[in-house]
Design an enzyme around this catalytic site. Structure first.
Site, mmCIF file in Angstrom:
data_model
loop_
_atom_site.group_PDB
_atom_site.id
_atom_site.type_symbol
_atom_site.label_atom_id
_atom_site.label_comp_id
_atom_site.label_asym_id
_atom_site.label_seq_id
_atom_site.Cartn_x
_atom_site.Cartn_y
_atom_site.Cartn_z
ATOM 1 N N CYS A 133 32.065 35.019 45.277
ATOM 2 C CA CYS A 133 31.534 35.577 44.016
ATOM 3 C C CYS A 133 30.913 34.508 43.126
ATOM 4 O O CYS A 133 30.243 34.841 42.151
ATOM 5 C CB CYS A 133 32.639 36.276 43.248
ATOM 6 S SG CYS A 133 33.760 37.205 44.285
ATOM 7 N N CYS B 4 38.501 47.937 37.451
ATOM 8 C CA CYS B 4 37.799 47.176 38.493
ATOM 9 C C CYS B 4 36.292 47.219 38.272
ATOM 10 O O CYS B 4 35.747 48.253 37.899
ATOM 11 C CB CYS B 4 38.077 47.766 39.872
ATOM 12 S SG CYS B 4 39.819 48.011 40.224
ATOM 13 N N HIS C 199 28.952 44.132 40.344
ATOM 14 C CA HIS C 199 29.199 42.767 40.835
ATOM 15 C C HIS C 199 28.529 42.557 42.186
ATOM 16 O O HIS C 199 29.184 42.592 43.222
ATOM 17 C CB HIS C 199 30.711 42.540 40.901
ATOM 18 C CG HIS C 199 31.129 41.180 41.355
ATOM 19 N ND1 HIS C 199 30.348 40.052 41.219
ATOM 20 C CD2 HIS C 199 32.280 40.761 41.947
ATOM 21 C CE1 HIS C 199 30.991 39.009 41.716
ATOM 22 N NE2 HIS C 199 32.158 39.422 42.165
#
Lengths: 360, 135
Positions: A59, A182, A309
């Site tokens: 990430c 989340c 994301h």
């Protein structure tokens, strides 16, 4: 997708591909169908025959891409480098993503027990709740805040507000984390044009300077980490390096982008970056100090929770948001007079963390 | 069958510490100890990161441990979906080393909290697989 971000970056810098002498393509390649994606991305962007290669740190890939570009330029090997963060996660089925997610941890000693990405962060949440009395209601406030600002970001995936009650009622993912604690998987791209000081001075009247670069690692296995698991040592170490290099401290930061992969992560990040004392993250949040107008506005572009994301693009997306702020171009979410911005990007389950400090 | 026999669903078949399986078969959980500098490792390691020697001996653990943190997984990778929801924990053993392990479904979730004393015991799966869990 990479082209859209790249082309918009070229327009902004008023530069053409022929003037870019190298590209760093950042993606978590296990999500890509394309093997060695730098090859196809550089071709599509028109960046042949200049050097190109992939940088992967889960990430945190494109934050590490910036560090790489900075080193390439500081060494005088290159003058202008494009950092292209990109991830197209929806090519994979939910089943495939779940399977990959299961191997987010140490594949020999932890994945064989059914680990997931949320499970690891949930274990930090459990520990923080036990030590500091942090509640699920407080964690929900992170989602409420970030969704509120996501409404103002046309590039965000979620453009709707959410109530704390909706977060609390959402289905459990890995206790105590629920669905709306989340961040969502997403497709996305972001591009940074990095140049040496001489070239930057010619390209723009409003350059943003890389003042501090911190990067650290922690054991991949949870069993290999020390302490009560109420904070990320990896963030603390990266922050220390970035603050030292930039010669600033947490109180000097005007606006921040932190890695809100989960609501609890943002609370831990406040503490690990020194915006709050250990255990004081929830109070900072409740006092609205991380809102626009507060002491240290955080994730006022919506954060990962609203933007989504797209793993490889996230770090560059955070730096894009800070650049807008430091140039005074952030519109309705502009922090007045923002001069120093900080971005914090965690890789995977916390084995990498990058902290980047930019100055106007 | 190699080391993929380890765990509820193993991913890695060949390792330097496959001997762990023979201890699990005997109902024991063992760590490795560097013969040169005496550092103990759990999960087991074949190579000492302190002195870089690779001659090890095995030492059986008593399994007594204290819970550091845990979670209950509802959304699981495909191979684990039939067992959801399930508990995962991180615990500290009496020798100071830590273990990441499932928590036995017989344990009442409401009784779990950091600091709770648990025992690391050998567990057997339905596919002849072997592992350990906290109970």
């Amino acid at each position: 997708m990479a082209f859209e971000a790249y082309s918009s970056a070229l327009d902004d810098a008023d530069i053409e591909s022929s003037e870019i002498d190298g590209s760093v393509v950042c993606s978590a390649t296990h999500y890509d169908k394309q093997r060695s994606p730098a090859g196809v991305v550089a071709e599509y962007l028109g960046l042949n025959p200049q050097p190109t290669f992939n940088v992967e740190a889960a990430c945190a890939s494109s934050a590490v891409g910036l560090r790489t570009a900075w080193a390439l330029i500081s060494s005088k090997l290159h003058d202008v480098v494009a950092v292209v963060g990109v991830q197209k996660m929806t090519e994979l089925s939910s089943e495939e993503i779940q399977e990959l997610m299961g191997r987010a941890g140490d594949v020999m000693w932890e994945s064989p027990f059914g680990t997931t990405m949320p499970a690891y962060y949930a274990m930090y949440a459990t520990a923080h709740m036990a030590k500091y009395g942090t509640t699920e209601e407080q964690m929900a406030l992170v989602t409420v805040k970030n969704r509120k600002y996501g409404m103002k970001n046309p590039n965000a995936m979620f453009q709707k507000p959410i109530s704390a009650e909706e977060v609390l009622k959402s289905r459990p993912v890995s206790a105590p984390l629920k669905l709306f604690d989340c961040c969502p998987n997403a497709d996305g791209a972001a591009c940074l044009i990095i140049a040496n000081a001489e070239k930057a001075g010619k390209l723009t009247d409003t350059p943003v300077w890389v003042a501090g670069l911190g990067l650290a690692s922690s054991p991949m296995s949870l069993a290999g980490r020390k302490g009560p698991l109420t904070s990320f040592e990896v963030t603390k170490n990266a922050a220390k390096a970035a603050y030292n290099m930039a010669r600033v401290g947490p109180n000097d930061v005007d606006v921040a982008e932190v890695h809100d992969s989960f609501s609890i992560t943002e609370i831990l990040n406040y503490e690990d970056l020194g915006f709050a004392k250990p255990g004081g993250g929830t109070r900072l949040l409740e006092k609205e100090e991380t809102e626009l107008g507060g002491k240290i506005p955080v994730n006022i572009d919506g954060g990962l929770i609203s933007k989504g994301h797209p793993v490889g693009a996230t770090g560059a997306s955070q730096l894009f948001a800070l650049t807008k702020q430091l140039r005074g171009e952030a519109g309705s979410t502009q922090v007045d007079g923002a001069k120093i911005g900080l971005a914090q990007n965690i890789g995977g389950i916390g084995m990498y963390a990058a902290v980047t400090i930019l100055k106007a | 069958m190699g080391f993929e026999k380890f765990g509820r669903f193993g991913y890695v078949s060949q390792t330097k510490i496959n001997t762990l399986l023979s201890y699990l078969e005997k109902g024991q959980i063992a760590a490795t100890k560097c013969k040169k500098c005496r550092r103990t490792y759990f999960p087991p390691r074949a190579d000492c990161l302190d002195c870089r020697h690779s001659t090890i001996e095995w030492v059986v653990l008593d399994g007594k441990s204290s819970l550091i943190t845990f979670t209950q997984v509802f959304f699981a990778p495909p191979a684990f979906q039939p067992e959801t929801p399930y508990l995962l924990g991180l615990a500290q053993l009496t020798n100071g080393l830590r273990v990441f392990a499932p928590i036995s479904p017989a344990v009442d979730k409401e009784q779990l909290n950091p600091g709770v004393e648990l025992n690391l015991k050998v567990a057997k799966g339905s596919r002849n697989n072997l592992y350990y869990w906290l109970e």
